[in-house]
Write a protein that holds these residues in place. Structure first.
Motif, PDB file in Angstrom:
ATOM      1  N   ALA A 191     100.519  36.345 101.126  1.00  0.00           N
ATOM      2  CA  ALA A 191     101.755  35.747 100.634  1.00  0.00           C
ATOM      3  C   ALA A 191     101.737  35.719  99.114  1.00  0.00           C
ATOM      4  CB  ALA A 191     101.913  34.332 101.185  1.00  0.00           C
ATOM      5  N   ARG A 192     102.931  35.615  98.544  1.00  0.00           N
ATOM      6  CA  ARG A 192     103.001  35.446  97.092  1.00  0.00           C
ATOM      7  C   ARG A 192     103.743  34.154  96.788  1.00  0.00           C
ATOM      8  NH1 ARG A 192     106.113  40.417  96.938  1.00  0.00           N
ATOM      9  NH2 ARG A 192     108.327  39.974  97.339  1.00  0.00           N
ATOM     10  N   THR A 193     103.394  33.556  95.680  1.00  0.00           N
ATOM     11  CA  THR A 193     103.967  32.281  95.287  1.00  0.00           C
ATOM     12  C   THR A 193     105.396  32.469  94.799  1.00  0.00           C
ATOM     13  OG1 THR A 193     101.780  31.464  94.656  1.00  0.00           O
ATOM     14  CG2 THR A 193     103.679  30.285  93.784  1.00  0.00           C
ATOM     15  N   LYS A 194     106.322  31.735  95.412  1.00  0.00           N
ATOM     16  CA  LYS A 194     107.709  31.728  94.956  1.00  0.00           C
ATOM     17  C   LYS A 194     107.957  30.596  93.961  1.00  0.00           C
ATOM     18  CE  LYS A 194     110.830  33.716  96.657  1.00  0.00           C
ATOM     19  NZ  LYS A 194     111.549  34.944  96.233  1.00  0.00           N
ATOM     20  N   ARG A 195     107.388  29.414  94.264  1.00  0.00           N
ATOM     21  CA  ARG A 195     107.602  28.261  93.392  1.00  0.00           C
ATOM     22  C   ARG A 195     106.458  27.277  93.568  1.00  0.00           C
ATOM     23  NH1 ARG A 195     111.092  23.319  93.521  1.00  0.00           N
ATOM     24  NH2 ARG A 195     111.429  23.698  95.758  1.00  0.00           N
ATOM     25  N   LEU A 196     105.920  26.799  92.458  1.00  0.00           N
ATOM     26  CA  LEU A 196     104.867  25.793  92.501  1.00  0.00           C
ATOM     27  C   LEU A 196     105.501  24.411  92.574  1.00  0.00           C
ATOM     28  CD1 LEU A 196     102.296  27.091  89.841  1.00  0.00           C
ATOM     29  CD2 LEU A 196     102.019  27.064  92.326  1.00  0.00           C
ATOM     30  N   THR A 247     113.545  43.110 108.428  1.00  0.00           N
ATOM     31  CA  THR A 247     112.466  42.140 108.400  1.00  0.00           C
ATOM     32  C   THR A 247     112.875  40.940 107.559  1.00  0.00           C
ATOM     33  OG1 THR A 247     110.833  43.901 108.571  1.00  0.00           O
ATOM     34  CG2 THR A 247     110.046  41.766 107.792  1.00  0.00           C
ATOM     35  N   THR A 248     112.810  39.777 108.145  1.00  0.00           N
ATOM     36  CA  THR A 248     113.145  38.563 107.411  1.00  0.00           C
ATOM     37  C   THR A 248     111.871  37.994 106.820  1.00  0.00           C
ATOM     38  OG1 THR A 248     114.949  38.103 108.928  1.00  0.00           O
ATOM     39  CG2 THR A 248     114.173  36.282 107.578  1.00  0.00           C
ATOM     40  N   ARG A 249     111.841  37.878 105.526  1.00  0.00           N
ATOM     41  CA  ARG A 249     110.668  37.338 104.864  1.00  0.00           C
ATOM     42  C   ARG A 249     110.562  35.840 105.130  1.00  0.00           C
ATOM     43  NH1 ARG A 249     108.719  40.675 100.554  1.00  0.00           N
ATOM     44  NH2 ARG A 249     108.521  42.728 101.493  1.00  0.00           N
ATOM     45  N   GLN A 250     109.401  35.436 105.594  1.00  0.00           N
ATOM     46  CA  GLN A 250     109.182  34.017 105.862  1.00  0.00           C
ATOM     47  C   GLN A 250     108.841  33.287 104.574  1.00  0.00           C
ATOM     48  OE1 GLN A 250     106.603  33.069 109.302  1.00  0.00           O
ATOM     49  NE2 GLN A 250     106.449  35.280 109.611  1.00  0.00           N
ATOM     50  N   ILE A 251     109.462  32.140 104.363  1.00  0.00           N
ATOM     51  CA  ILE A 251     109.142  31.292 103.226  1.00  0.00           C
ATOM     52  C   ILE A 251     108.701  29.946 103.779  1.00  0.00           C
ATOM     53  CG2 ILE A 251     110.037  30.122 101.181  1.00  0.00           C
ATOM     54  CD1 ILE A 251     111.928  32.448 100.763  1.00  0.00           C
ATOM     55  N   GLU A 282     105.974  33.202 100.048  1.00  0.00           N
ATOM     56  CA  GLU A 282     106.677  34.194 100.850  1.00  0.00           C
ATOM     57  C   GLU A 282     105.670  35.146 101.475  1.00  0.00           C
ATOM     58  OE1 GLU A 282     110.525  36.975 100.073  1.00  0.00           O
ATOM     59  OE2 GLU A 282     108.851  37.286  98.698  1.00  0.00           O
ATOM     60  N   ILE A 283     105.715  35.297 102.783  1.00  0.00           N
ATOM     61  CA  ILE A 283     104.818  36.214 103.481  1.00  0.00           C
ATOM     62  C   ILE A 283     105.202  37.656 103.142  1.00  0.00           C
ATOM     63  CG2 ILE A 283     103.976  37.008 105.726  1.00  0.00           C
ATOM     64  CD1 ILE A 283     103.098  34.196 105.079  1.00  0.00           C
ATOM     65  N   VAL A 284     104.209  38.445 102.699  1.00  0.00           N
ATOM     66  CA  VAL A 284     104.467  39.849 102.376  1.00  0.00           C
ATOM     67  C   VAL A 284     103.724  40.805 103.314  1.00  0.00           C
ATOM     68  CG1 VAL A 284     104.978  39.383  99.954  1.00  0.00           C
ATOM     69  CG2 VAL A 284     102.614  39.837 100.631  1.00  0.00           C
ATOM     70  N   GLU A 285     102.726  40.293 104.027  1.00  0.00           N
ATOM     71  CA  GLU A 285     101.988  41.095 105.006  1.00  0.00           C
ATOM     72  C   GLU A 285     101.408  40.152 106.047  1.00  0.00           C
ATOM     73  OE1 GLU A 285      98.162  44.185 105.343  1.00  0.00           O
ATOM     74  OE2 GLU A 285      98.624  43.173 103.448  1.00  0.00           O
ATOM     75  N   GLU A 286     101.588  40.487 107.319  1.00  0.00           N
ATOM     76  CA  GLU A 286     101.134  39.571 108.356  1.00  0.00           C
ATOM     77  C   GLU A 286     100.336  40.305 109.422  1.00  0.00           C
ATOM     78  OE1 GLU A 286     104.185  37.085 109.894  1.00  0.00           O
ATOM     79  OE2 GLU A 286     102.749  35.655 110.764  1.00  0.00           O
ATOM     80  N   LYS A 287      99.169  39.744 109.733  1.00  0.00           N
ATOM     81  CA  LYS A 287      98.321  40.229 110.816  1.00  0.00           C
ATOM     82  C   LYS A 287      98.172  39.109 111.844  1.00  0.00           C
ATOM     83  CE  LYS A 287      97.473  44.143 108.657  1.00  0.00           C
ATOM     84  NZ  LYS A 287      97.985  45.429 109.161  1.00  0.00           N
ATOM     85  N   ARG A 288      97.398  39.391 112.888  1.00  0.00           N
ATOM     86  CA  ARG A 288      97.285  38.409 113.971  1.00  0.00           C
ATOM     87  C   ARG A 288      96.654  37.104 113.500  1.00  0.00           C
ATOM     88  NH1 ARG A 288      94.940  40.472 119.553  1.00  0.00           N
ATOM     89  NH2 ARG A 288      96.961  41.542 119.420  1.00  0.00           N
TER      90      ARG A 288
END
Length: 438
Positions: A64-69, A12-16, A53-59
């Motif tokens: 998502a969690r914050t990587k950088r502000l 699974t490739t995490r989307q950023i 970064e997306i950590v869980e995706e539904k339809r």
């Protein structure tokens, strides 16, 4: 020749992506939108742009969690706790208390409006101190065999792992000051490998400690704990199992409320935020406009947090609670405070109530304070009683919204709605609604 197959690992490739947060939901997550999908973003505030970064995706939505502000909100504040972000106890210390309260009130108003079918506004917010408010804490204990040390602290979010702590700024200062000496004495016990958890409670007559131990304690360990209780002026209770409570030192706890004394067992439920509890009870009394001729029914009454103050104002009060020990404590406290117009009954309010001895009484006002599951089973009987007003204290906006529909269909209107900021820095939402009959 046998052939063996193994399933291919799914990579699974995490989307950023870069998003702008537009709102804060009731639990403290930032809300953003990306390609028509709603994103719930932990760690970001309204007005902030962030790489997430997306950590869980539904339809239709994703987490998502914050990587950088990339930009920061003026309502972002420095967390007071060094464990924030690891400890699962608090989720919103990065947001100003005012933003937390507004966001919870907005989320509550939106949910109630959707369920009721018309705009509903939160009238006011009852708030207190943002830190130093918790008068109860349950601390996990785990002996780490490799390092031969005792870990004491709170669980990580969505995990059974402990975050070892030496301070907790949301605790009452008297309890926070006990954390380090408590860890020291527990670490010195012979039974250090076989401890369950420790619970600290601040009563009005001082702090108390409940220690859950999995094996019998030696005489030396008991002596160490007694010395600790005397030196720190802490009432001591030992719990060898989930049912037994052995009082070793100190007095039984109590708290003062509306000029009354409410004694309780260390295992009894009491509101964690004592300051807000005082304000909540006062608000409920005012909303009900209790008069000397009133007959009040208090459902899910616990040990009488609302029942006893009401007894000072009305002809009589009936309190109903499912936990027998709390019913007994409520009756004891009524006698302790010379309130002879209160009757307590034990009954599971998720079951039929029609045959109960109290059910046919002529109550003209009702108060209910259910657990998170709400009061769907009890409300039809409340409606049969046809009280002129009902105060509903809720710890779950979802079940409050569901139950509000039942009252609405029976001709009751939500006259007043208050948000109770009972648990600052967390996603918990407490509220109170006054329903009046048309």
């Amino acid at each position: 020749m046998a052939q063996f197959y193994s399933a291919k690992r799914r990579v699974t490739t995490r989307q950023i992506m870069t998003v702008t947060v537009t709102d804060l939901d009731g639990s403290g997550q930032g809300v953003a939108h990306h390609h028509g999908k709603t994103l719930f973003v932990s760690g970001a505030l309204p007005g902030e742009q962030a790489e997430v970064e997306i950590v869980e995706e539904k339809r239709s939505w994703a987490r998502a969690r914050t990587k950088r502000l990339l930009s920061t909100s003026p309502e972002r504040v420095a967390p007071a706790c060094p464990y924030f972000g690891r400890c699962g106890g608090c989720q919103q210390q990065h947001a100003s208390p005012e933003l937390q309260q507004r966001s919870k009130a907005k989320a509550l108003s939106r949910l109630l409006s959707q369920q009721i079918g018309e705009p509903v506004a939160v009238e006011n917010i009852i708030a207190g101190s943002a830190y130093g408010y918790r008068r109860r804490a349950r601390l996990g204990l785990h002996y780490h065999a490799r390092s031969q040390t005792l870990q004491m602290g709170f669980r990580q979010a969505a995990s059974s792992e402990l975050v070892a702590i030496t301070q907790c700024p949301v605790l009452k200062p008297e309890l926070d000051a006990l954390l380090q000496p408590l860890h020291q004495v527990l670490s010195s016990l012979q039974a250090v490998r076989r401890l369950g958890h420790a619970e600290l409670v601040l009563a009005d007559n001082g702090p108390l400690l409940v220690l859950r131990h999995l094996d019998p304690l030696s005489a030396a360990d008991r002596e160490k704990l007694e010395r600790f209780s005397h030196s720190q002026q802490v009432a001591l209770f030992l719990a060898p199992d989930s049912e037994t409570l052995e009082q070793i030192a100190g007095e039984m706890p109590f708290y003062q409320l509306d000029g009354l004394t409410l004694t309780f067992s260390p295992r009894d439920f009491i509101q964690v935020n004592g300051e807000l509890n005082q304000q909540m009870v006062a608000q409920a009394m005012a909303w009900l406009d209790l008069q000397p001729t009133d007959r009040l029914l208090d459902l899910f009454c616990g040990m009488g947090n609302f029942t006893l103050p009401s007894g000072k104002r009305v002809e009589n009060v009936t309190g109903v609670e499912g936990v027998a020990a709390l019913v007994a404590k409520g009756a004891y406290n009524a006698g302790l405070n010379n309130l002879n117009n209160i009757a307590f009954y034990q009954h599971n309010l998720e079951e039929e109530v029609t045959a109960q001895p109290w059910a046919a009484e002529g109550f003209n006002k009702v108060l209910l304070d259910p657990a998170r599951a709400g009061a769907a089973e009890a409300i039809p009987h409340i409606i049969k009683l046809a009280p002129e007003s009902v105060v509903y204290v809720s710890c779950n906006p979802t079940t409050l919204a569901r139950d509000s529909q039942i009252f609405l269909a029976a001709g009751y209107r939500p006259e007043r709605i208050t948000l109770l900021d009972m648990f600052p820095h967390t996603g918990h939402v407490e509220s109170m609604v006054l329903f009046s009959r048309k």
